[in-house]
Design a protein around this motif. Structure first.
Motif, PDB file in Angstrom:
ATOM      1  N   VAL A   1      40.650  36.968  41.279  1.00 59.28           N
ATOM      2  CA  VAL A   1      41.228  37.925  42.505  1.00 59.28           C
ATOM      3  C   VAL A   1      41.086  39.096  41.850  1.00 59.28           C
ATOM      4  O   VAL A   1      40.398  40.099  42.714  1.00 59.28           O
ATOM      5  N   THR A   2      41.375  39.334  40.765  1.00 62.98           N
ATOM      6  CA  THR A   2      41.299  40.766  40.290  1.00 62.98           C
ATOM      7  C   THR A   2      39.844  41.295  39.879  1.00 62.98           C
ATOM      8  O   THR A   2      39.630  42.221  40.365  1.00 62.98           O
TER       9      THR A   2
ATOM     10  N   LEU B   1      38.421  42.157  43.312  1.00 63.34           N
ATOM     11  CA  LEU B   1      39.034  43.194  43.965  1.00 63.34           C
ATOM     12  C   LEU B   1      38.322  44.510  43.182  1.00 63.34           C
ATOM     13  O   LEU B   1      37.956  45.553  44.049  1.00 63.34           O
ATOM     14  N   THR B   2      37.834  44.258  41.951  1.00 66.21           N
ATOM     15  CA  THR B   2      37.393  45.359  41.243  1.00 66.21           C
ATOM     16  C   THR B   2      35.920  45.570  41.771  1.00 66.21           C
ATOM     17  O   THR B   2      35.425  46.253  41.817  1.00 66.21           O
ATOM     18  N   ASN B   3      35.404  44.321  42.039  1.00 67.37           N
ATOM     19  CA  ASN B   3      34.056  44.370  42.321  1.00 67.37           C
ATOM     20  C   ASN B   3      33.781  45.062  43.953  1.00 67.37           C
ATOM     21  O   ASN B   3      32.626  45.504  44.046  1.00 67.37           O
TER      22      ASN B   3
END
Lengths: 164, 344
Positions: free
Chosen positions: A155-156, A159-161
């Motif tokens: 998930v993180t 999100l960063t992607n």
């Protein structure tokens, strides 16, 4: 079940420590496969260490992983205790050899013995089932924890992607 | 038995001194008759017993009638008060008589009571002792289940307790078991009691061992999902093996996934309980995305050093663009560790 959560907590703690220790002892640019092996190894050790008790499978697993991490001194710290107990028994493991099982139940118990770490050492069918039970519980905990961690990371990562 | 009768009679008839003697005479006569009949029926055949009961019943009626007539004769002399008193006493006598009748019936056999209750018609049943019990069990099936259960438990208890000592009782229990085997509920218990008769210790030990294994199988059924439909050792072992293999494959897959996602072998997990972890995870997801995006650190180390839990809501709002992919990936991974509020 609160006991199951406790199992997972224990596992997480041990896993973090083992992974950290493994990480320190290895140089950084690692292959994906190598990384995966390291993760798996650390998680196995952690699982067995979390169940550091009277189960055969935990000791067998530790000794088995000990053979893989012969070079890494860090892992040895954890493995020392359990390995001594199982030294003699592990030798007999290789001496057993193959023998064909005839009936269906016999075949399956043989297969189960091969799956569960240290299963071949157990002669009593009663104890084998008990060991499998324990092993399944801890295996389940391992899978759950890894799944949550993977989910968090994914998930993180997403999100960063997304925010590039 | 006689003494009981006499005492009961005497207790209920304290006030009636005059009729006591006459009553006693009546009772003694009836008892003598009964004894004669009972002595005649040495076979304990139900037919005769049935007749006895009928006789006794009729005797009761006669007794009542006789006493009633006597009381009437006496009561008329004493007036209405006596009649008032007579009522309850009559009932008491009636109850007393019924008590006596039941008390007489008990020593004969409790089964006969059931027979009487069950068969309202006068069926001549000419059977021997053992077969009589079978018939009785069938009748019980038709009529009253409670008593049947009691009888069966009694017979089963007999069979169990007297296993080693008396063969005769065990034989009868065997036959009752055969007769009762139609009942689905208690069948299992009966079968067990019957088989245990041969070489008790070994079978008991084996049975204990088998029960242990079956217990464990049940426990495994609870843990391994989908084990309920399959019965038998081979099937369940199949399921267990399948499950273990499945879990092991999952571990492999997940470790590979984690390896891909975490290039640095840093899991970004601290000593947090699973629930907190998950809760935190949801919070992170729910919170603003921008905060995570913005703080792509050009100086990761500094940020990591300075940022603790406040990393979630970074103060730096300056838009910093990550220069290169590798830099970004590394920083992202590092930021992951910091943004989640964990220190390492």
């Amino acid at each position: 079940m609160s006991t199951y959560n406790m199992v997972k907590q224990e596992f997480i703690k041990k896993w973090i420590t083992t992974l950290h220790m493994l990480d320190c002892s290895v140089e950084h640019p690692l292959n994906v496969t190598e990384r995966k092996n390291a993760i798996k190894l650390s998680s196995d050790i952690a699982m067995a260490a979390a169940r550091s008790g009277s189960t055969v499978w935990s000791r067998a697993l530790i000794s088995r992983s000990g053979n893989k991490t012969a070079n890494k001194p860090v892992a040895r710290r954890i493995l020392k205790k359990a390995r001594n107990r199982l030294k003699n028994r592990c030798l007999t493991l290789r001496r057993n050899g193959n023998f064909t099982a005839k009936s269906g139940v016999r075949k399956r118990t043989e297969l189960l013995k091969s799956l569960v770490p240290g299963g071949e050492l157990i002669k009593n069918k009663d104890y084998l089932i008990r060991e499998t039970l324990d092993y399944i519980v801890y295996l389940r905990a391992q899978v759950d924890v890894m799944r949550t961690v993977a989910a968090v990371d994914s998930v993180t990562g997403n999100l960063t992607n997304d925010n590039k | 038995m006689l003494e009981g009768l006499v005492s009961q009679e005497s207790l209920s008839l304290n006030s009636m001194d005059m009729s006591v003697l006459e009553r006693l005479k009546w009772v003694q006569q009836q008892q003598q008759q009964l004894q004669q009949v009972v002595s005649q029926s040495s076979n304990n055949s139900p037919e005769l017993l049935h007749q006895i009961l009928q006789f006794h019943g009729s005797n009761n009626d006669e007794l009542l009638q006789g006493s009633f007539s006597q009381f009437q004769m006496i009561g008329s002399g004493f007036g209405p008060n006596y009649n008032m008193g007579y009522g309850p006493q009559h009932e008491a006598m009636d109850g007393c008589i019924s008590r006596t009748s039941s008390c007489q019936m008990e020593p004969v056999d409790t089964m006969e009571v059931l027979l009487k209750n069950g068969t309202k018609e006068d069926r001549p049943i000419s059977l021997k002792n053992k077969r009589k019990q079978e018939v009785k069990t069938r009748e019980e099936e038709n009529t009253e289940k409670k008593i049947k259960v009691e009888a069966d438990t009694e017979s089963s208890m007999k069979g169990k307790s007297n296993m080693r000592n008396r063969e005769a009782s065990s034989e009868t229990s065997k036959e009752t078991l055969k007769g009762v085997s139609e009942i689905p509920k208690l069948d299992y218990i009966h079968v067990r009691a019957r088989r245990g008769q041969a070489t008790d210790r070994h079978s008991l030990a084996e049975r204990a061992r088998r029960e242990k294994i079956s217990k464990k199988m049940k426990y495994l059924q609870d843990i391994v999902p989908g084990c309920n439909k399959v019965t038998g050792k081979a099937g369940m072992l199949d399921e267990i093996i399948n499950y273990v293999q499945c879990l092991q494959r999952q571990v492999e897959f997940l470790s590979m996934k984690l390896a891909v996602l975490n290039p640095d072998l840093e899991l970004a997990v601290e000593d947090v309980s699973v629930k907190q972890f998950q809760a935190y995870f949801t919070n992170v997801v729910g919170s603003s995305k921008h905060s995570i995006m913005v703080d792509v650190p050009l100086f990761p180390l500094d940020h990591q050093g300075s940022l603790d839990l406040s990393a979630i809501n970074p103060n730096q709002t300056t838009s910093i663009e990550a220069p290169s992919a590798s830099w970004e990936s590394q920083s992202q991974s590092l930021y992951n560790t910091s943004s989640l509020g964990f220190q390492y």
